[in-house]
Design a protein around this motif. Structure first.
Motif, PDB file in Angstrom:
ATOM      1  N   GLY A  24       0.803  -1.224   0.000  1.00  0.00           N
ATOM      2  CA  GLY A  24       0.000   0.000   0.000  1.00  0.00           C
ATOM      3  C   GLY A  24       0.829   1.262   0.000  1.00  0.00           C
ATOM      4  O   GLY A  24       0.286   2.358   0.161  1.00  0.00           O
TER       5      GLY A  24
ATOM      6  N   LYS B 266       3.736   1.572  -4.714  1.00  0.00           N
ATOM      7  CA  LYS B 266       4.696   1.074  -5.705  1.00  0.00           C
ATOM      8  C   LYS B 266       4.014   0.773  -7.047  1.00  0.00           C
ATOM      9  O   LYS B 266       4.483   1.210  -8.102  1.00  0.00           O
ATOM     10  N   THR B 267       2.905   0.018  -6.988  1.00  0.00           N
ATOM     11  CA  THR B 267       2.206  -0.311  -8.231  1.00  0.00           C
ATOM     12  C   THR B 267       1.641   0.958  -8.871  1.00  0.00           C
ATOM     13  O   THR B 267       1.679   1.114 -10.098  1.00  0.00           O
ATOM     14  N   THR B 268       1.151   1.863  -8.034  1.00  0.00           N
ATOM     15  CA  THR B 268       0.637   3.123  -8.564  1.00  0.00           C
ATOM     16  C   THR B 268       1.730   3.857  -9.344  1.00  0.00           C
ATOM     17  O   THR B 268       1.475   4.397 -10.424  1.00  0.00           O
TER      18      THR B 268
ATOM     19  N   TYR C 166      -2.329   5.244 -15.346  1.00  0.00           N
ATOM     20  CA  TYR C 166      -2.909   6.325 -14.534  1.00  0.00           C
ATOM     21  C   TYR C 166      -2.288   7.635 -14.969  1.00  0.00           C
ATOM     22  O   TYR C 166      -1.100   7.682 -15.296  1.00  0.00           O
TER      23      TYR C 166
HETATM   24  P1  ADP Z   1       1.635  -1.155  -3.447  1.00  0.00           P
HETATM   25  O1  ADP Z   1       1.797  -1.597  -4.843  1.00  0.00           O
HETATM   26  O2  ADP Z   1       2.826  -0.442  -2.912  1.00  0.00           O
HETATM   27  O3  ADP Z   1       1.221  -2.270  -2.530  1.00  0.00           O
HETATM   28  P2  ADP Z   1      -0.511   0.441  -4.499  1.00  0.00           P
HETATM   29  O4  ADP Z   1       0.200   1.369  -5.413  1.00  0.00           O
HETATM   30  O5  ADP Z   1      -1.217  -0.679  -5.117  1.00  0.00           O
HETATM   31  O6  ADP Z   1       0.481  -0.084  -3.372  1.00  0.00           O
HETATM   32  O7  ADP Z   1      -1.545   1.263  -3.641  1.00  0.00           O
HETATM   33  C1  ADP Z   1      -1.229   2.478  -2.976  1.00  0.00           C
HETATM   34  C2  ADP Z   1      -2.478   3.087  -2.388  1.00  0.00           C
HETATM   35  O8  ADP Z   1      -3.306   3.569  -3.419  1.00  0.00           O
HETATM   36  C3  ADP Z   1      -3.314   2.110  -1.589  1.00  0.00           C
HETATM   37  O9  ADP Z   1      -3.853   2.796  -0.494  1.00  0.00           O
HETATM   38  C4  ADP Z   1      -4.391   1.708  -2.543  1.00  0.00           C
HETATM   39  O10 ADP Z   1      -5.559   1.367  -1.849  1.00  0.00           O
HETATM   40  C5  ADP Z   1      -4.571   2.973  -3.361  1.00  0.00           C
HETATM   41  N1  ADP Z   1      -4.991   2.669  -4.757  1.00  0.00           N
HETATM   42  C6  ADP Z   1      -4.227   2.077  -5.691  1.00  0.00           C
HETATM   43  N2  ADP Z   1      -4.894   1.994  -6.852  1.00  0.00           N
HETATM   44  C7  ADP Z   1      -6.112   2.530  -6.648  1.00  0.00           C
HETATM   45  C8  ADP Z   1      -7.276   2.744  -7.451  1.00  0.00           C
HETATM   46  N3  ADP Z   1      -7.303   2.377  -8.747  1.00  0.00           N
HETATM   47  N4  ADP Z   1      -8.340   3.338  -6.888  1.00  0.00           N
HETATM   48  C9  ADP Z   1      -8.316   3.732  -5.586  1.00  0.00           C
HETATM   49  N5  ADP Z   1      -7.277   3.557  -4.789  1.00  0.00           N
HETATM   50  C10 ADP Z   1      -6.174   2.978  -5.274  1.00  0.00           C
END
Ligand code: ADP
Ligand code: MG
Length: 566
Positions: free
Chosen positions: A352, A355-357, A366
């Motif tokens: 959370g 990283k993926t974001t 995105y």
């Molecule tokens: P990681 O890959 O580091 O585990 P993410 O990038 O997946 O983390 O998520 C970072 C934060 O953004 C989290 O709180 C997640 O719930 C939120 N988040 C990620 N993608 C979305 C989305 N499409 N809509 C709403 N919230 C999102």
């Protein structure tokens, strides 16, 4: 077989339905679009030919060409809402469209003759000789064979693979450089063109066309033929037309129960044969028959592909002050990362932390709420994902996104989508230039298959692979696109110890090819083993940056990971 006139007629009509169904398979089977408008496009094709020949005195040939064009154009228009709407709204739109077409045909008496329709559609003729019933049969067969061949060329090419990719995961299509909207439009226009042409033949065979020839269940019929015949199998529509048209007609009395047969068929198939008749046959052959696939193992060196990648000098990728909010959540706040060319850069952080974001922003899935992303010195912020892929950013996904229907080799080969220069037309007609290019890219895909260590699974269906191998497959697929920067989202997750070692070697080899890697990874040893630089994210902010040794020694990082006080 086609002696008596009943059978002659039956098989000629079956050919007409097959033509429309083959086109519909491209749309509904390969691309997974559920449309209930296909029968209406056949109706439009039929009326176009009837009006042009009877009212305006055209001969069949130009009228049929016009029906094909009108069918393609109308279907392209129907596609426009599909580019934006969810599939359920789209289904409703196609139902409305079909109802409207029937109403308009019935209403426009001056053009269509209303309820009584148009009488006396003339048969095609060549040099004054009018086609007999038997000659019509052969005309329909020749057209079917030609269209079958074209579809076969298409579905075994990057175009067909992009259709399947859109069906199974439009995100993976985008990240491999596919313009989803163009591809969708193509499938609609192609399906519509076959429906229009089928309509032209239908009009000639029927001689009289009326709105009643195209009841609503005509559109449902095509959906059944494709879904139950075997979606995304070349033979599916043929088996479907046979099972749901030819057989009931031959058994005479069954005709009355057609809707009942469809219903029971649907129930039974959804349980027993989820991939239709064709899918069931293929599965049977795989289980009992000699596997027809040529097993081969290509052990080539990767030196041949080394020259292929244009390394970036200086800074390969720069993320400048990037933020991303989802509703009230700050997934990323003012993140700045600079990745030197040729590095393996690790992005580390708890679940959370964003990283993926971050990867989704780099690859364009995105749009950032603020900040910029640069590839080399080119600003890529705001470009659409397929354009970013074409600019040289490849990626894999935290949950692998593959085309289960295709072989492992085909999945990897699909990664070359945006490098393939042959036009759609030269692919559809299998011109020598297109074939040569396809062979060349397939050879390269075979090499990369060996590089990621999946040669012995080349011809297996991709969805038969265990999770760890899917990750390797995704890396191979990204590499064949010749990325300059490769983004890996948790590549080590779910790998066995052996696979982990393989991954480590693989990343070092990829780096040697001149590719800059950015990997999201929890695995501390892996990061220490391969990365030259690292960024630690926590709660969407950069907590530390530097060499792996530096960041893992950082007090704030240790505390974020272990909860120990600083
Ligand atoms: P990681 O890959 O580091 O585990 P993410 O990038 O997946 O983390 O998520 C970072 C934060 O953004 C989290 O709180 C997640 O719930 C939120 N988040 C990620 N993608 C979305 C989305 N499409 N809509 C709403 N919230 C999102
Ligand atoms: Mg993640």
């Amino acid at each position: 077989m086609v002696t008596g006139s009943f059978y002659l007629f039956l098989f000629t009509f079956a050919g007409v339905y097959l033509l429309a169904a083959m086109g519909f398979n491209v749309l509904a089977g390969y691309m997974g679009i559920i449309s209930l408008a296909h029968g209406a496009v056949v109706a439009i094709g039929a009326f176009t030919t009837a009006i042009l020949t009877v009212t305006y005195g055209w001969s069949f040939w130009p009228a049929a060409v016009m029906s094909t064009l009108v069918g393609g154009a109308v279907s392209g228009l129907v596609a426009l809402p599909a580019l934006r709407l969810s599939s359920w709204y789209f289904v409703l739109i196609t139902i409305a469209f079909t109802t409207a077409v029937t109403a308009v045909i019935t209403d426009m008496k001056w053009l269509t003759g209303g309820f009584t329709g148009i009488l006396g559609v003339p048969p095609p003729s060549i040099a004054g000789h009018k086609f007999s019933g038997r000659e019509m049969f052969w005309l329909v067969m020749v057209i079917n064979i030609a269209v079958w061949w074209v579809i076969s060329n298409i579905v075994h090419s990057r175009i067909g693979w992009s259709l399947l990719a859109i069906r199974d995961s439009s995100i993976s299509a985008l990240s491999n450089g596919v313009s989803v909207s163009h591809t969708r439009l193509f499938a609609f226009v192609f399906a519509g063109a076959t429906a229009g042409l089928a309509g032209a033949l239908f009009a000639v065979l029927k001689i009289v066309v009326t709105p009643e020839d195209f009841p609503f269940h005509f559109s449902i019929f095509f959906l059944f033929v494709v879904v139950l015949g075997g979606p995304a199998y070349l033979w599916g529509p043929l088996l479907g037309v046979f099972a749901f048209y030819v057989l009931p007609e031959m058994l005479g009395s069954l005709r009355e129960y057609r809707m009942l047969i469809y219903g029971v068929g649907l129930l039974a198939f959804s349980i027993v044969l989820p991939e239709g008749i064709a899918g069931g046959l293929v599965a049977l052959r795989r289980r009992y028959g000699a596997s027809s696939a040529k097993k081969q193992s290509a052990q080539r060196t990767v030196s041949q592909i080394t020259h292929a990648i244009r390394p970036i000098e200086g800074v390969a990728l720069k993320v400048e002050d990037v933020s991303k909010t989802f509703g009230g959540v700050n997934a990323l706040s003012n993140v700045t990362i600079s990745v030197p060319a040729g590095h393996i850069h690790a992005v580390v952080g708890p679940n959370g932390s964003g990283k993926t974001t971050l990867l989704n922003i780099i690859s364009g899935l995105y749009e950032p709420s603020g900040g910029d992303v640069r590839l080399g010195d080119k600003r890529i912020t705001g470009l659409r994902p397929h354009m970013i892929a074409r600019a040289g950013v490849g990626r894999t996904f935290q949950t692998p996104k593959i085309i289960g229907h295709l072989s492992v080799l085909e999945n990897i080969r699909f990664g070359a989508y945006h490098r393939e220069k042959s036009s759609g037309l030269s692919i559809a007609l299998s011109l020598p230039s297109a074939r040569r290019e396809a062979e060349e890219l397939t050879r390269e895909a075979t090499e990369l298959l060996a590089l990621v260590g999946l040669s012995d699974r080349a011809y297996d269906r991709a969805d038969e692979l265990p999770h760890g191998q899917l990750r390797l497959l995704e890396i191979g697929r990204a590499l064949v696109g010749r990325p300059r920067v490769l983004l890996l989202d948790e590549p080590a997750a779910g790998l066995s110890l052996h696979e982990l070692e393989r991954l480590e070697e693989l990343m070092i080899e990829i780096r040697r090819l001149g590719v800059t890697l950015i990997m999201v990874e929890h695995h501390v040893e892996l990061v220490m083993g391969v990365a030259q630089s690292a960024t630690v994210l926590d709660g969407g902010k950069v907590l530390a940056a530097g060499t792996p040794e530096q960041v893992f020694a950082d007090k704030a990082v240790v505390s974020a990971y272990t909860g120990a006080p600083q």
